[in-house]
Write a protein that holds these residues in place. Structure first.
Motif, PDB file in Angstrom:
ATOM      1  N   GLY A 133      27.509  -3.362   5.990  1.00 30.53           N
ATOM      2  CA  GLY A 133      27.243  -2.126   5.222  1.00 30.53           C
ATOM      3  C   GLY A 133      27.234  -2.370   3.724  1.00 30.53           C
ATOM      4  N   ASP A 134      27.839  -3.478   3.247  1.00 26.37           N
ATOM      5  CA  ASP A 134      27.750  -3.825   1.821  1.00 26.37           C
ATOM      6  C   ASP A 134      26.328  -4.270   1.514  1.00 26.37           C
ATOM      7  OD1 ASP A 134      30.454  -3.411   1.769  1.00 26.37           O
ATOM      8  OD2 ASP A 134      31.014  -5.533   1.575  1.00 26.37           O
ATOM      9  N   ARG A 135      25.912  -4.073   0.271  1.00 25.40           N
ATOM     10  CA  ARG A 135      24.556  -4.508  -0.101  1.00 25.40           C
ATOM     11  C   ARG A 135      24.640  -5.526  -1.224  1.00 25.40           C
ATOM     12  NH1 ARG A 135      20.860  -1.262   2.280  1.00 25.40           N
ATOM     13  NH2 ARG A 135      19.141  -2.077   1.020  1.00 25.40           N
ATOM     14  N   ILE A 136      24.014  -6.682  -1.015  1.00 23.12           N
ATOM     15  CA  ILE A 136      23.939  -7.690  -2.080  1.00 23.12           C
ATOM     16  C   ILE A 136      22.724  -7.323  -2.929  1.00 23.12           C
ATOM     17  CG2 ILE A 136      23.605 -10.135  -2.613  1.00 23.12           C
ATOM     18  CD1 ILE A 136      24.990 -10.736   0.076  1.00 23.12           C
ATOM     19  N   THR A 137      22.957  -7.045  -4.201  1.00 23.86           N
ATOM     20  CA  THR A 137      21.852  -6.550  -5.040  1.00 23.86           C
ATOM     21  C   THR A 137      21.275  -7.635  -5.950  1.00 23.86           C
ATOM     22  OG1 THR A 137      23.490  -5.748  -6.629  1.00 23.86           O
ATOM     23  CG2 THR A 137      22.639  -4.156  -5.027  1.00 23.86           C
ATOM     24  N   LYS A 138      22.117  -8.584  -6.369  1.00 22.89           N
ATOM     25  CA  LYS A 138      21.597  -9.655  -7.235  1.00 22.89           C
ATOM     26  C   LYS A 138      22.329 -10.956  -6.950  1.00 22.89           C
ATOM     27  CE  LYS A 138      19.994  -7.092 -11.248  1.00 22.89           C
ATOM     28  NZ  LYS A 138      20.175  -6.779 -12.667  1.00 22.89           N
ATOM     29  N   VAL A 139      21.625 -12.064  -7.134  1.00 17.35           N
ATOM     30  CA  VAL A 139      22.247 -13.390  -7.104  1.00 17.35           C
ATOM     31  C   VAL A 139      21.828 -14.092  -8.383  1.00 17.35           C
ATOM     32  CG1 VAL A 139      22.235 -15.659  -5.986  1.00 17.35           C
ATOM     33  CG2 VAL A 139      22.335 -13.593  -4.580  1.00 17.35           C
ATOM     34  N   ASN A 140      22.799 -14.562  -9.156  1.00 17.78           N
ATOM     35  CA  ASN A 140      22.539 -15.193 -10.453  1.00 17.78           C
ATOM     36  C   ASN A 140      21.583 -14.367 -11.313  1.00 17.78           C
ATOM     37  OD1 ASN A 140      24.254 -17.243  -9.800  1.00 17.78           O
ATOM     38  ND2 ASN A 140      22.653 -18.665  -9.142  1.00 17.78           N
ATOM     39  N   GLY A 141      21.783 -13.050 -11.312  1.00 16.70           N
ATOM     40  CA  GLY A 141      21.002 -12.144 -12.159  1.00 16.70           C
ATOM     41  C   GLY A 141      19.636 -11.790 -11.590  1.00 16.70           C
ATOM     42  N   ARG A 142      19.251 -12.399 -10.455  1.00 21.91           N
ATOM     43  CA  ARG A 142      17.922 -12.117  -9.900  1.00 21.91           C
ATOM     44  C   ARG A 142      18.033 -11.092  -8.760  1.00 21.91           C
ATOM     45  NH1 ARG A 142      13.895 -16.974  -9.202  1.00 21.91           N
ATOM     46  NH2 ARG A 142      12.551 -15.139  -9.201  1.00 21.91           N
ATOM     47  N   SER A 162      31.627   1.419   0.107  1.00 17.03           N
ATOM     48  CA  SER A 162      32.435   2.512  -0.458  1.00 17.03           C
ATOM     49  C   SER A 162      31.791   3.078  -1.723  1.00 17.03           C
ATOM     50  CB  SER A 162      33.826   1.980  -0.803  1.00 17.03           C
ATOM     51  OG  SER A 162      33.692   0.946  -1.776  1.00 17.03           O
ATOM     52  N   GLY A 163      30.779   2.379  -2.271  1.00 11.91           N
ATOM     53  CA  GLY A 163      30.129   2.840  -3.500  1.00 11.91           C
ATOM     54  C   GLY A 163      30.554   2.026  -4.716  1.00 11.91           C
ATOM     55  N   VAL A 198       0.886  -1.162   0.000  1.00 12.62           N
ATOM     56  CA  VAL A 198       0.000   0.000   0.000  1.00 12.62           C
ATOM     57  C   VAL A 198       0.915   1.200   0.000  1.00 12.62           C
ATOM     58  CG1 VAL A 198      -1.850  -1.036   1.343  1.00 12.62           C
ATOM     59  CG2 VAL A 198       0.011   0.070   2.534  1.00 12.62           C
ATOM     60  N   ALA A 199       0.361   2.387  -0.238  1.00  9.09           N
ATOM     61  CA  ALA A 199       1.206   3.551  -0.070  1.00  9.09           C
ATOM     62  C   ALA A 199       1.556   3.637   1.400  1.00  9.09           C
ATOM     63  CB  ALA A 199       0.438   4.790  -0.497  1.00  9.09           C
ATOM     64  N   PRO A 200       2.823   3.552   1.765  1.00 13.87           N
ATOM     65  CA  PRO A 200       3.145   3.577   3.192  1.00 13.87           C
ATOM     66  C   PRO A 200       2.850   4.943   3.792  1.00 13.87           C
ATOM     67  CG  PRO A 200       5.141   3.549   1.864  1.00 13.87           C
ATOM     68  CD  PRO A 200       4.005   3.480   0.915  1.00 13.87           C
ATOM     69  N   ALA A 201       2.584   4.946   5.114  1.00 14.42           N
ATOM     70  CA  ALA A 201       2.249   6.186   5.791  1.00 14.42           C
ATOM     71  C   ALA A 201       3.401   7.182   5.653  1.00 14.42           C
ATOM     72  CB  ALA A 201       1.972   5.904   7.258  1.00 14.42           C
ATOM     73  N   VAL A 202       4.615   6.670   5.765  1.00 10.90           N
ATOM     74  CA  VAL A 202       5.777   7.525   5.575  1.00 10.90           C
ATOM     75  C   VAL A 202       6.545   6.941   4.406  1.00 10.90           C
ATOM     76  CG1 VAL A 202       7.908   8.378   6.596  1.00 10.90           C
ATOM     77  CG2 VAL A 202       5.908   7.963   8.037  1.00 10.90           C
ATOM     78  N   THR A 203       6.689   7.714   3.362  1.00 13.39           N
ATOM     79  CA  THR A 203       7.357   7.184   2.182  1.00 13.39           C
ATOM     80  C   THR A 203       8.858   7.144   2.436  1.00 13.39           C
ATOM     81  OG1 THR A 203       5.661   8.179   0.853  1.00 13.39           O
ATOM     82  CG2 THR A 203       7.637   7.488  -0.304  1.00 13.39           C
ATOM     83  N   SER A 204       9.432   5.961   2.322  1.00 12.78           N
ATOM     84  CA  SER A 204      10.881   5.891   2.489  1.00 12.78           C
ATOM     85  C   SER A 204      11.480   5.399   1.179  1.00 12.78           C
ATOM     86  CB  SER A 204      11.232   4.938   3.623  1.00 12.78           C
ATOM     87  OG  SER A 204      10.697   3.682   3.347  1.00 12.78           O
ATOM     88  N   ILE A 205      12.668   5.853   0.895  1.00 11.22           N
ATOM     89  CA  ILE A 205      13.300   5.438  -0.357  1.00 11.22           C
ATOM     90  C   ILE A 205      13.921   4.069  -0.132  1.00 11.22           C
ATOM     91  CG2 ILE A 205      15.145   5.986  -1.985  1.00 11.22           C
ATOM     92  CD1 ILE A 205      14.605   8.964  -1.177  1.00 11.22           C
ATOM     93  N   ARG A 206      13.513   3.125  -0.937  1.00 11.72           N
ATOM     94  CA  ARG A 206      14.063   1.781  -0.787  1.00 11.72           C
ATOM     95  C   ARG A 206      15.344   1.673  -1.591  1.00 11.72           C
ATOM     96  NH1 ARG A 206      11.988  -2.968  -0.037  1.00 11.72           N
ATOM     97  NH2 ARG A 206      12.367  -3.613  -2.161  1.00 11.72           N
ATOM     98  N   ARG A 207      16.403   1.329  -0.893  1.00 10.74           N
ATOM     99  CA  ARG A 207      17.654   1.149  -1.620  1.00 10.74           C
ATOM    100  C   ARG A 207      17.693  -0.264  -2.163  1.00 10.74           C
ATOM    101  NH1 ARG A 207      22.618   2.502   1.526  1.00 10.74           N
ATOM    102  NH2 ARG A 207      21.541   1.750   3.364  1.00 10.74           N
ATOM    103  N   ARG A 208      18.421  -0.429  -3.252  1.00 11.57           N
ATOM    104  CA  ARG A 208      18.479  -1.750  -3.881  1.00 11.57           C
ATOM    105  C   ARG A 208      19.207  -2.730  -2.988  1.00 11.57           C
ATOM    106  NH1 ARG A 208      21.196  -2.770  -8.731  1.00 11.57           N
ATOM    107  NH2 ARG A 208      22.648  -1.101  -8.261  1.00 11.57           N
ATOM    108  N   GLY A 209      18.782  -3.977  -3.028  1.00 16.34           N
ATOM    109  CA  GLY A 209      19.522  -5.036  -2.348  1.00 16.34           C
ATOM    110  C   GLY A 209      19.232  -5.135  -0.869  1.00 16.34           C
ATOM    111  N   VAL A 210      19.983  -6.037  -0.235  1.00 13.35           N
ATOM    112  CA  VAL A 210      19.837  -6.232   1.208  1.00 13.35           C
ATOM    113  C   VAL A 210      21.191  -5.941   1.855  1.00 13.35           C
ATOM    114  CG1 VAL A 210      20.300  -8.741   1.057  1.00 13.35           C
ATOM    115  CG2 VAL A 210      19.118  -7.824   3.045  1.00 13.35           C
ATOM    116  N   GLU A 211      21.160  -5.234   2.972  1.00 13.68           N
ATOM    117  CA  GLU A 211      22.416  -4.818   3.612  1.00 13.68           C
ATOM    118  C   GLU A 211      22.940  -5.915   4.538  1.00 13.68           C
ATOM    119  OE1 GLU A 211      22.682  -0.734   4.939  1.00 13.68           O
ATOM    120  OE2 GLU A 211      23.718  -1.422   6.758  1.00 13.68           O
ATOM    121  N   ILE A 212      24.239  -6.127   4.458  1.00 13.01           N
ATOM    122  CA  ILE A 212      24.880  -7.102   5.355  1.00 13.01           C
ATOM    123  C   ILE A 212      25.095  -6.422   6.710  1.00 13.01           C
ATOM    124  CG2 ILE A 212      26.981  -8.455   5.758  1.00 13.01           C
ATOM    125  CD1 ILE A 212      27.293  -8.623   2.696  1.00 13.01           C
ATOM    126  N   ALA A 213      24.630  -7.097   7.770  1.00  9.37           N
ATOM    127  CA  ALA A 213      24.805  -6.533   9.120  1.00  9.37           C
ATOM    128  C   ALA A 213      26.108  -7.045   9.745  1.00  9.37           C
ATOM    129  CB  ALA A 213      23.620  -6.902  10.002  1.00  9.37           C
TER     130      ALA A 213
END
Ligand code: SF4
Length: 448
Positions: free
Chosen positions: A37-46, A72-73, A6-21
């Motif tokens: 802090g690194d983000r895994i964005t794709k696995v096998n193209g998905r 680091s970007g 749904v439209a969230p109550a507070v719109t937050s920008i979703r960054r790509r991928g999942v962050e490693i804790a």
């Protein structure tokens, strides 16, 4: 791209991928020089949206291509080979829950004091959290993406708040139009895809009880075993929830529901071999009745929703007593303290502790604490606040205080009103131990 439910109550920008804790030392992740802090964005193209995606896309794969956005970007592409079942040694950021777009007349958010912690106002409705933690969703705003994901990734079981199969009543309770309230096709699609469903009814006197409840149980039971169980829990009203459409649950109402549902349960047990429709413990306690026997609950399919907790606690306490008798506590008279709990559970706990004192020689007492923070009919231990516990100071005796562990946040020693455990100890002037039954047992044996 993944749609928001749904439209969230507070719109937050979703960054790509999942962050490693965190990355475990000596793990594949460590060898690959992955860092928090690194983000895994794709696995096998998905694309990877969260750790469930990561788990799904990597499961059973021994050769992978992983795309990573370093903190680091920089962008890395890693070719990975691993042994079968070898763990990556990575832990990830928490899932940020999607929010519901309902206006349930009994919503717990309406019952919070205005100054309650912001997290208490989060109206989470997330099929991922339903799968992971048994959180209930209404399926009213589930997207096509989410439906496909449940099926593809086998996010089963799902926990669904049905409340009533009568569409008019469901729409009324959820505060939405009938078109959105109608989840029958979605439920059918999930069931046909082999997704197991546990259902819930929040019982509101005069709205979804009586014939509506009978129909709800019958309609859901018709889908057994694909719909595995129904939890029927009472409406909870705080002093802030003053909606005139709601009627408080009384002891008389609880007794009436127990009598009505007992007949249905007997019939279901005969036909299905399971109780199927379970009443919340609170209903028995508020009725002043004993909770049902162990066999009533089978394998406790809805224990996370407070169904069978008292029976399970009683049985585990009896097992603890037996262990203590085999290995007595040294100097039990030194165990002199007070156990604080909610007014609902105190009458359950008191005889158990009296029995423990009589058999073992401990000097523990139980004191019931009123919930003044939420008020109304809120009487469960887990919703007690620091202020409520401090107000019970004159009931304390002995050298320490035991409080229910469930009064603290799962990942932080802080209570619902923001008081920390340390502040509570200072205000009570005694050591305070937050225990569940397991840690209580460990505490007793530590005295040896
Ligand atoms: S679905 Fe849950 S969070 Fe959303 S309005 Fe209803 S009770 Fe509140």
């Amino acid at each position: 791209m993944y749609e928001f439910a749904v439209a969230p109550a507070v719109t937050s920008i979703r960054r790509r991928g999942v962050e490693i804790a965190e990355v475990s030392p000596e793990s594949i992740g460590f060898e690959l020089e992955l860092e928090s802090g690194d983000r895994i964005t794709k696995v096998n193209g998905r694309p990877v949206r969260d750790y469930l995606d990561f788990r799904f896309h990597t499961a059973g794969e021994t050769e992978l291509v992983m795309e990573v956005r370093k903190r680091s970007g920089e962008d890395w592409e890693l070719q990975i080979e691993r042994g079968e079942g070898e763990d990556f040694g990575l832990s990830f950021e928490q899932i940020v829950p999607r929010q519901c777009a309902n206006e349930c007349i009994f919503c717990f958010c309406n019952g919070n004091p205005a100054d309650a912690r912001p997290s208490l106002f989060i109206k989470d409705e997330d099929v991922r959290l339903s799968f992971l933690y048994g959180n209930y969703t209404t399926l009213t705003s589930i997207t096509e993406d989410e439906m496909r994901r449940i099926v593809e990734q086998r996010l089963s079981p799902q926990y669904v708040s049905v409340h009533a199969t009568d569409l008019d009543v469901r729409a009324y309770l959820l505060g939405i139009d009938k078109e959105r309230a109608d989840i029958a096709p979605k439920l059918q699609r999930l069931l046909d895809a082999g997704i197991q469903i546990h259902a819930q009814v929040v019982l509101c006197p005069g709205i979804n009880d009586g014939d509506v409840l009978r129909k709800t149980i019958a309609d859901l039971a018709a889908e057994f075993p694909r719909i595995t169980s129904v939890a029927i829990v009472p409406l909870g009203l705080t002093r802030y929830n003053t909606d005139a459409r709601l009627t408080a649950v009384t002891p008389d109402f609880c007794r009436q529901i127990i009598n009505e549902v007992a007949t249905i349960q007997s019939d279901l047990r005969r036909r299905l071999g399971t109780t199927f429709a379970f009443l919340g413990d609170e209903i028995y306690l508020r009725a002043g009745r004993a909770v049902p026997a162990r066999t009533h609950y089978g394998d406790y399919p809805q224990i996370e929703d407070g169904i069978g907790m008292v029976r399970s606690f009683n049985n585990e306490f009896a097992a603890l007593l037996k262990r203590i008798e085999r290995r007595p506590v040294a100097q039990p008279e030194k165990l002199h303290g007070t156990m604080l709990t909610g007014t609902l559970f105190a009458p359950v706990l008191e005889p158990l502790i009296e029995n423990l004192n009589a058999r073992v020689g401990t000097r523990l007492s139980v004191a019931a604490v009123e919930n003044k923070y939420f008020g109304g009919d809120v009487s469960v231990a887990g919703l007690l606040t620091g202020g409520d516990l401090v107000a019970a100071k004159e009931k304390l005796s002995g050298d320490f205080v035991i409080i229910p562990k469930s009064t603290l946040k799962s990942d932080e020693e802080i209570m619902l009103d923001g008081m920390t455990l340390e502040q509570l100890q200072v205000k009570l002037g005694l050591p305070v131990y937050p225990f569940d039954l397991k840690s209580f047992g460990q505490f007793l044996f530590r005295q040896n």
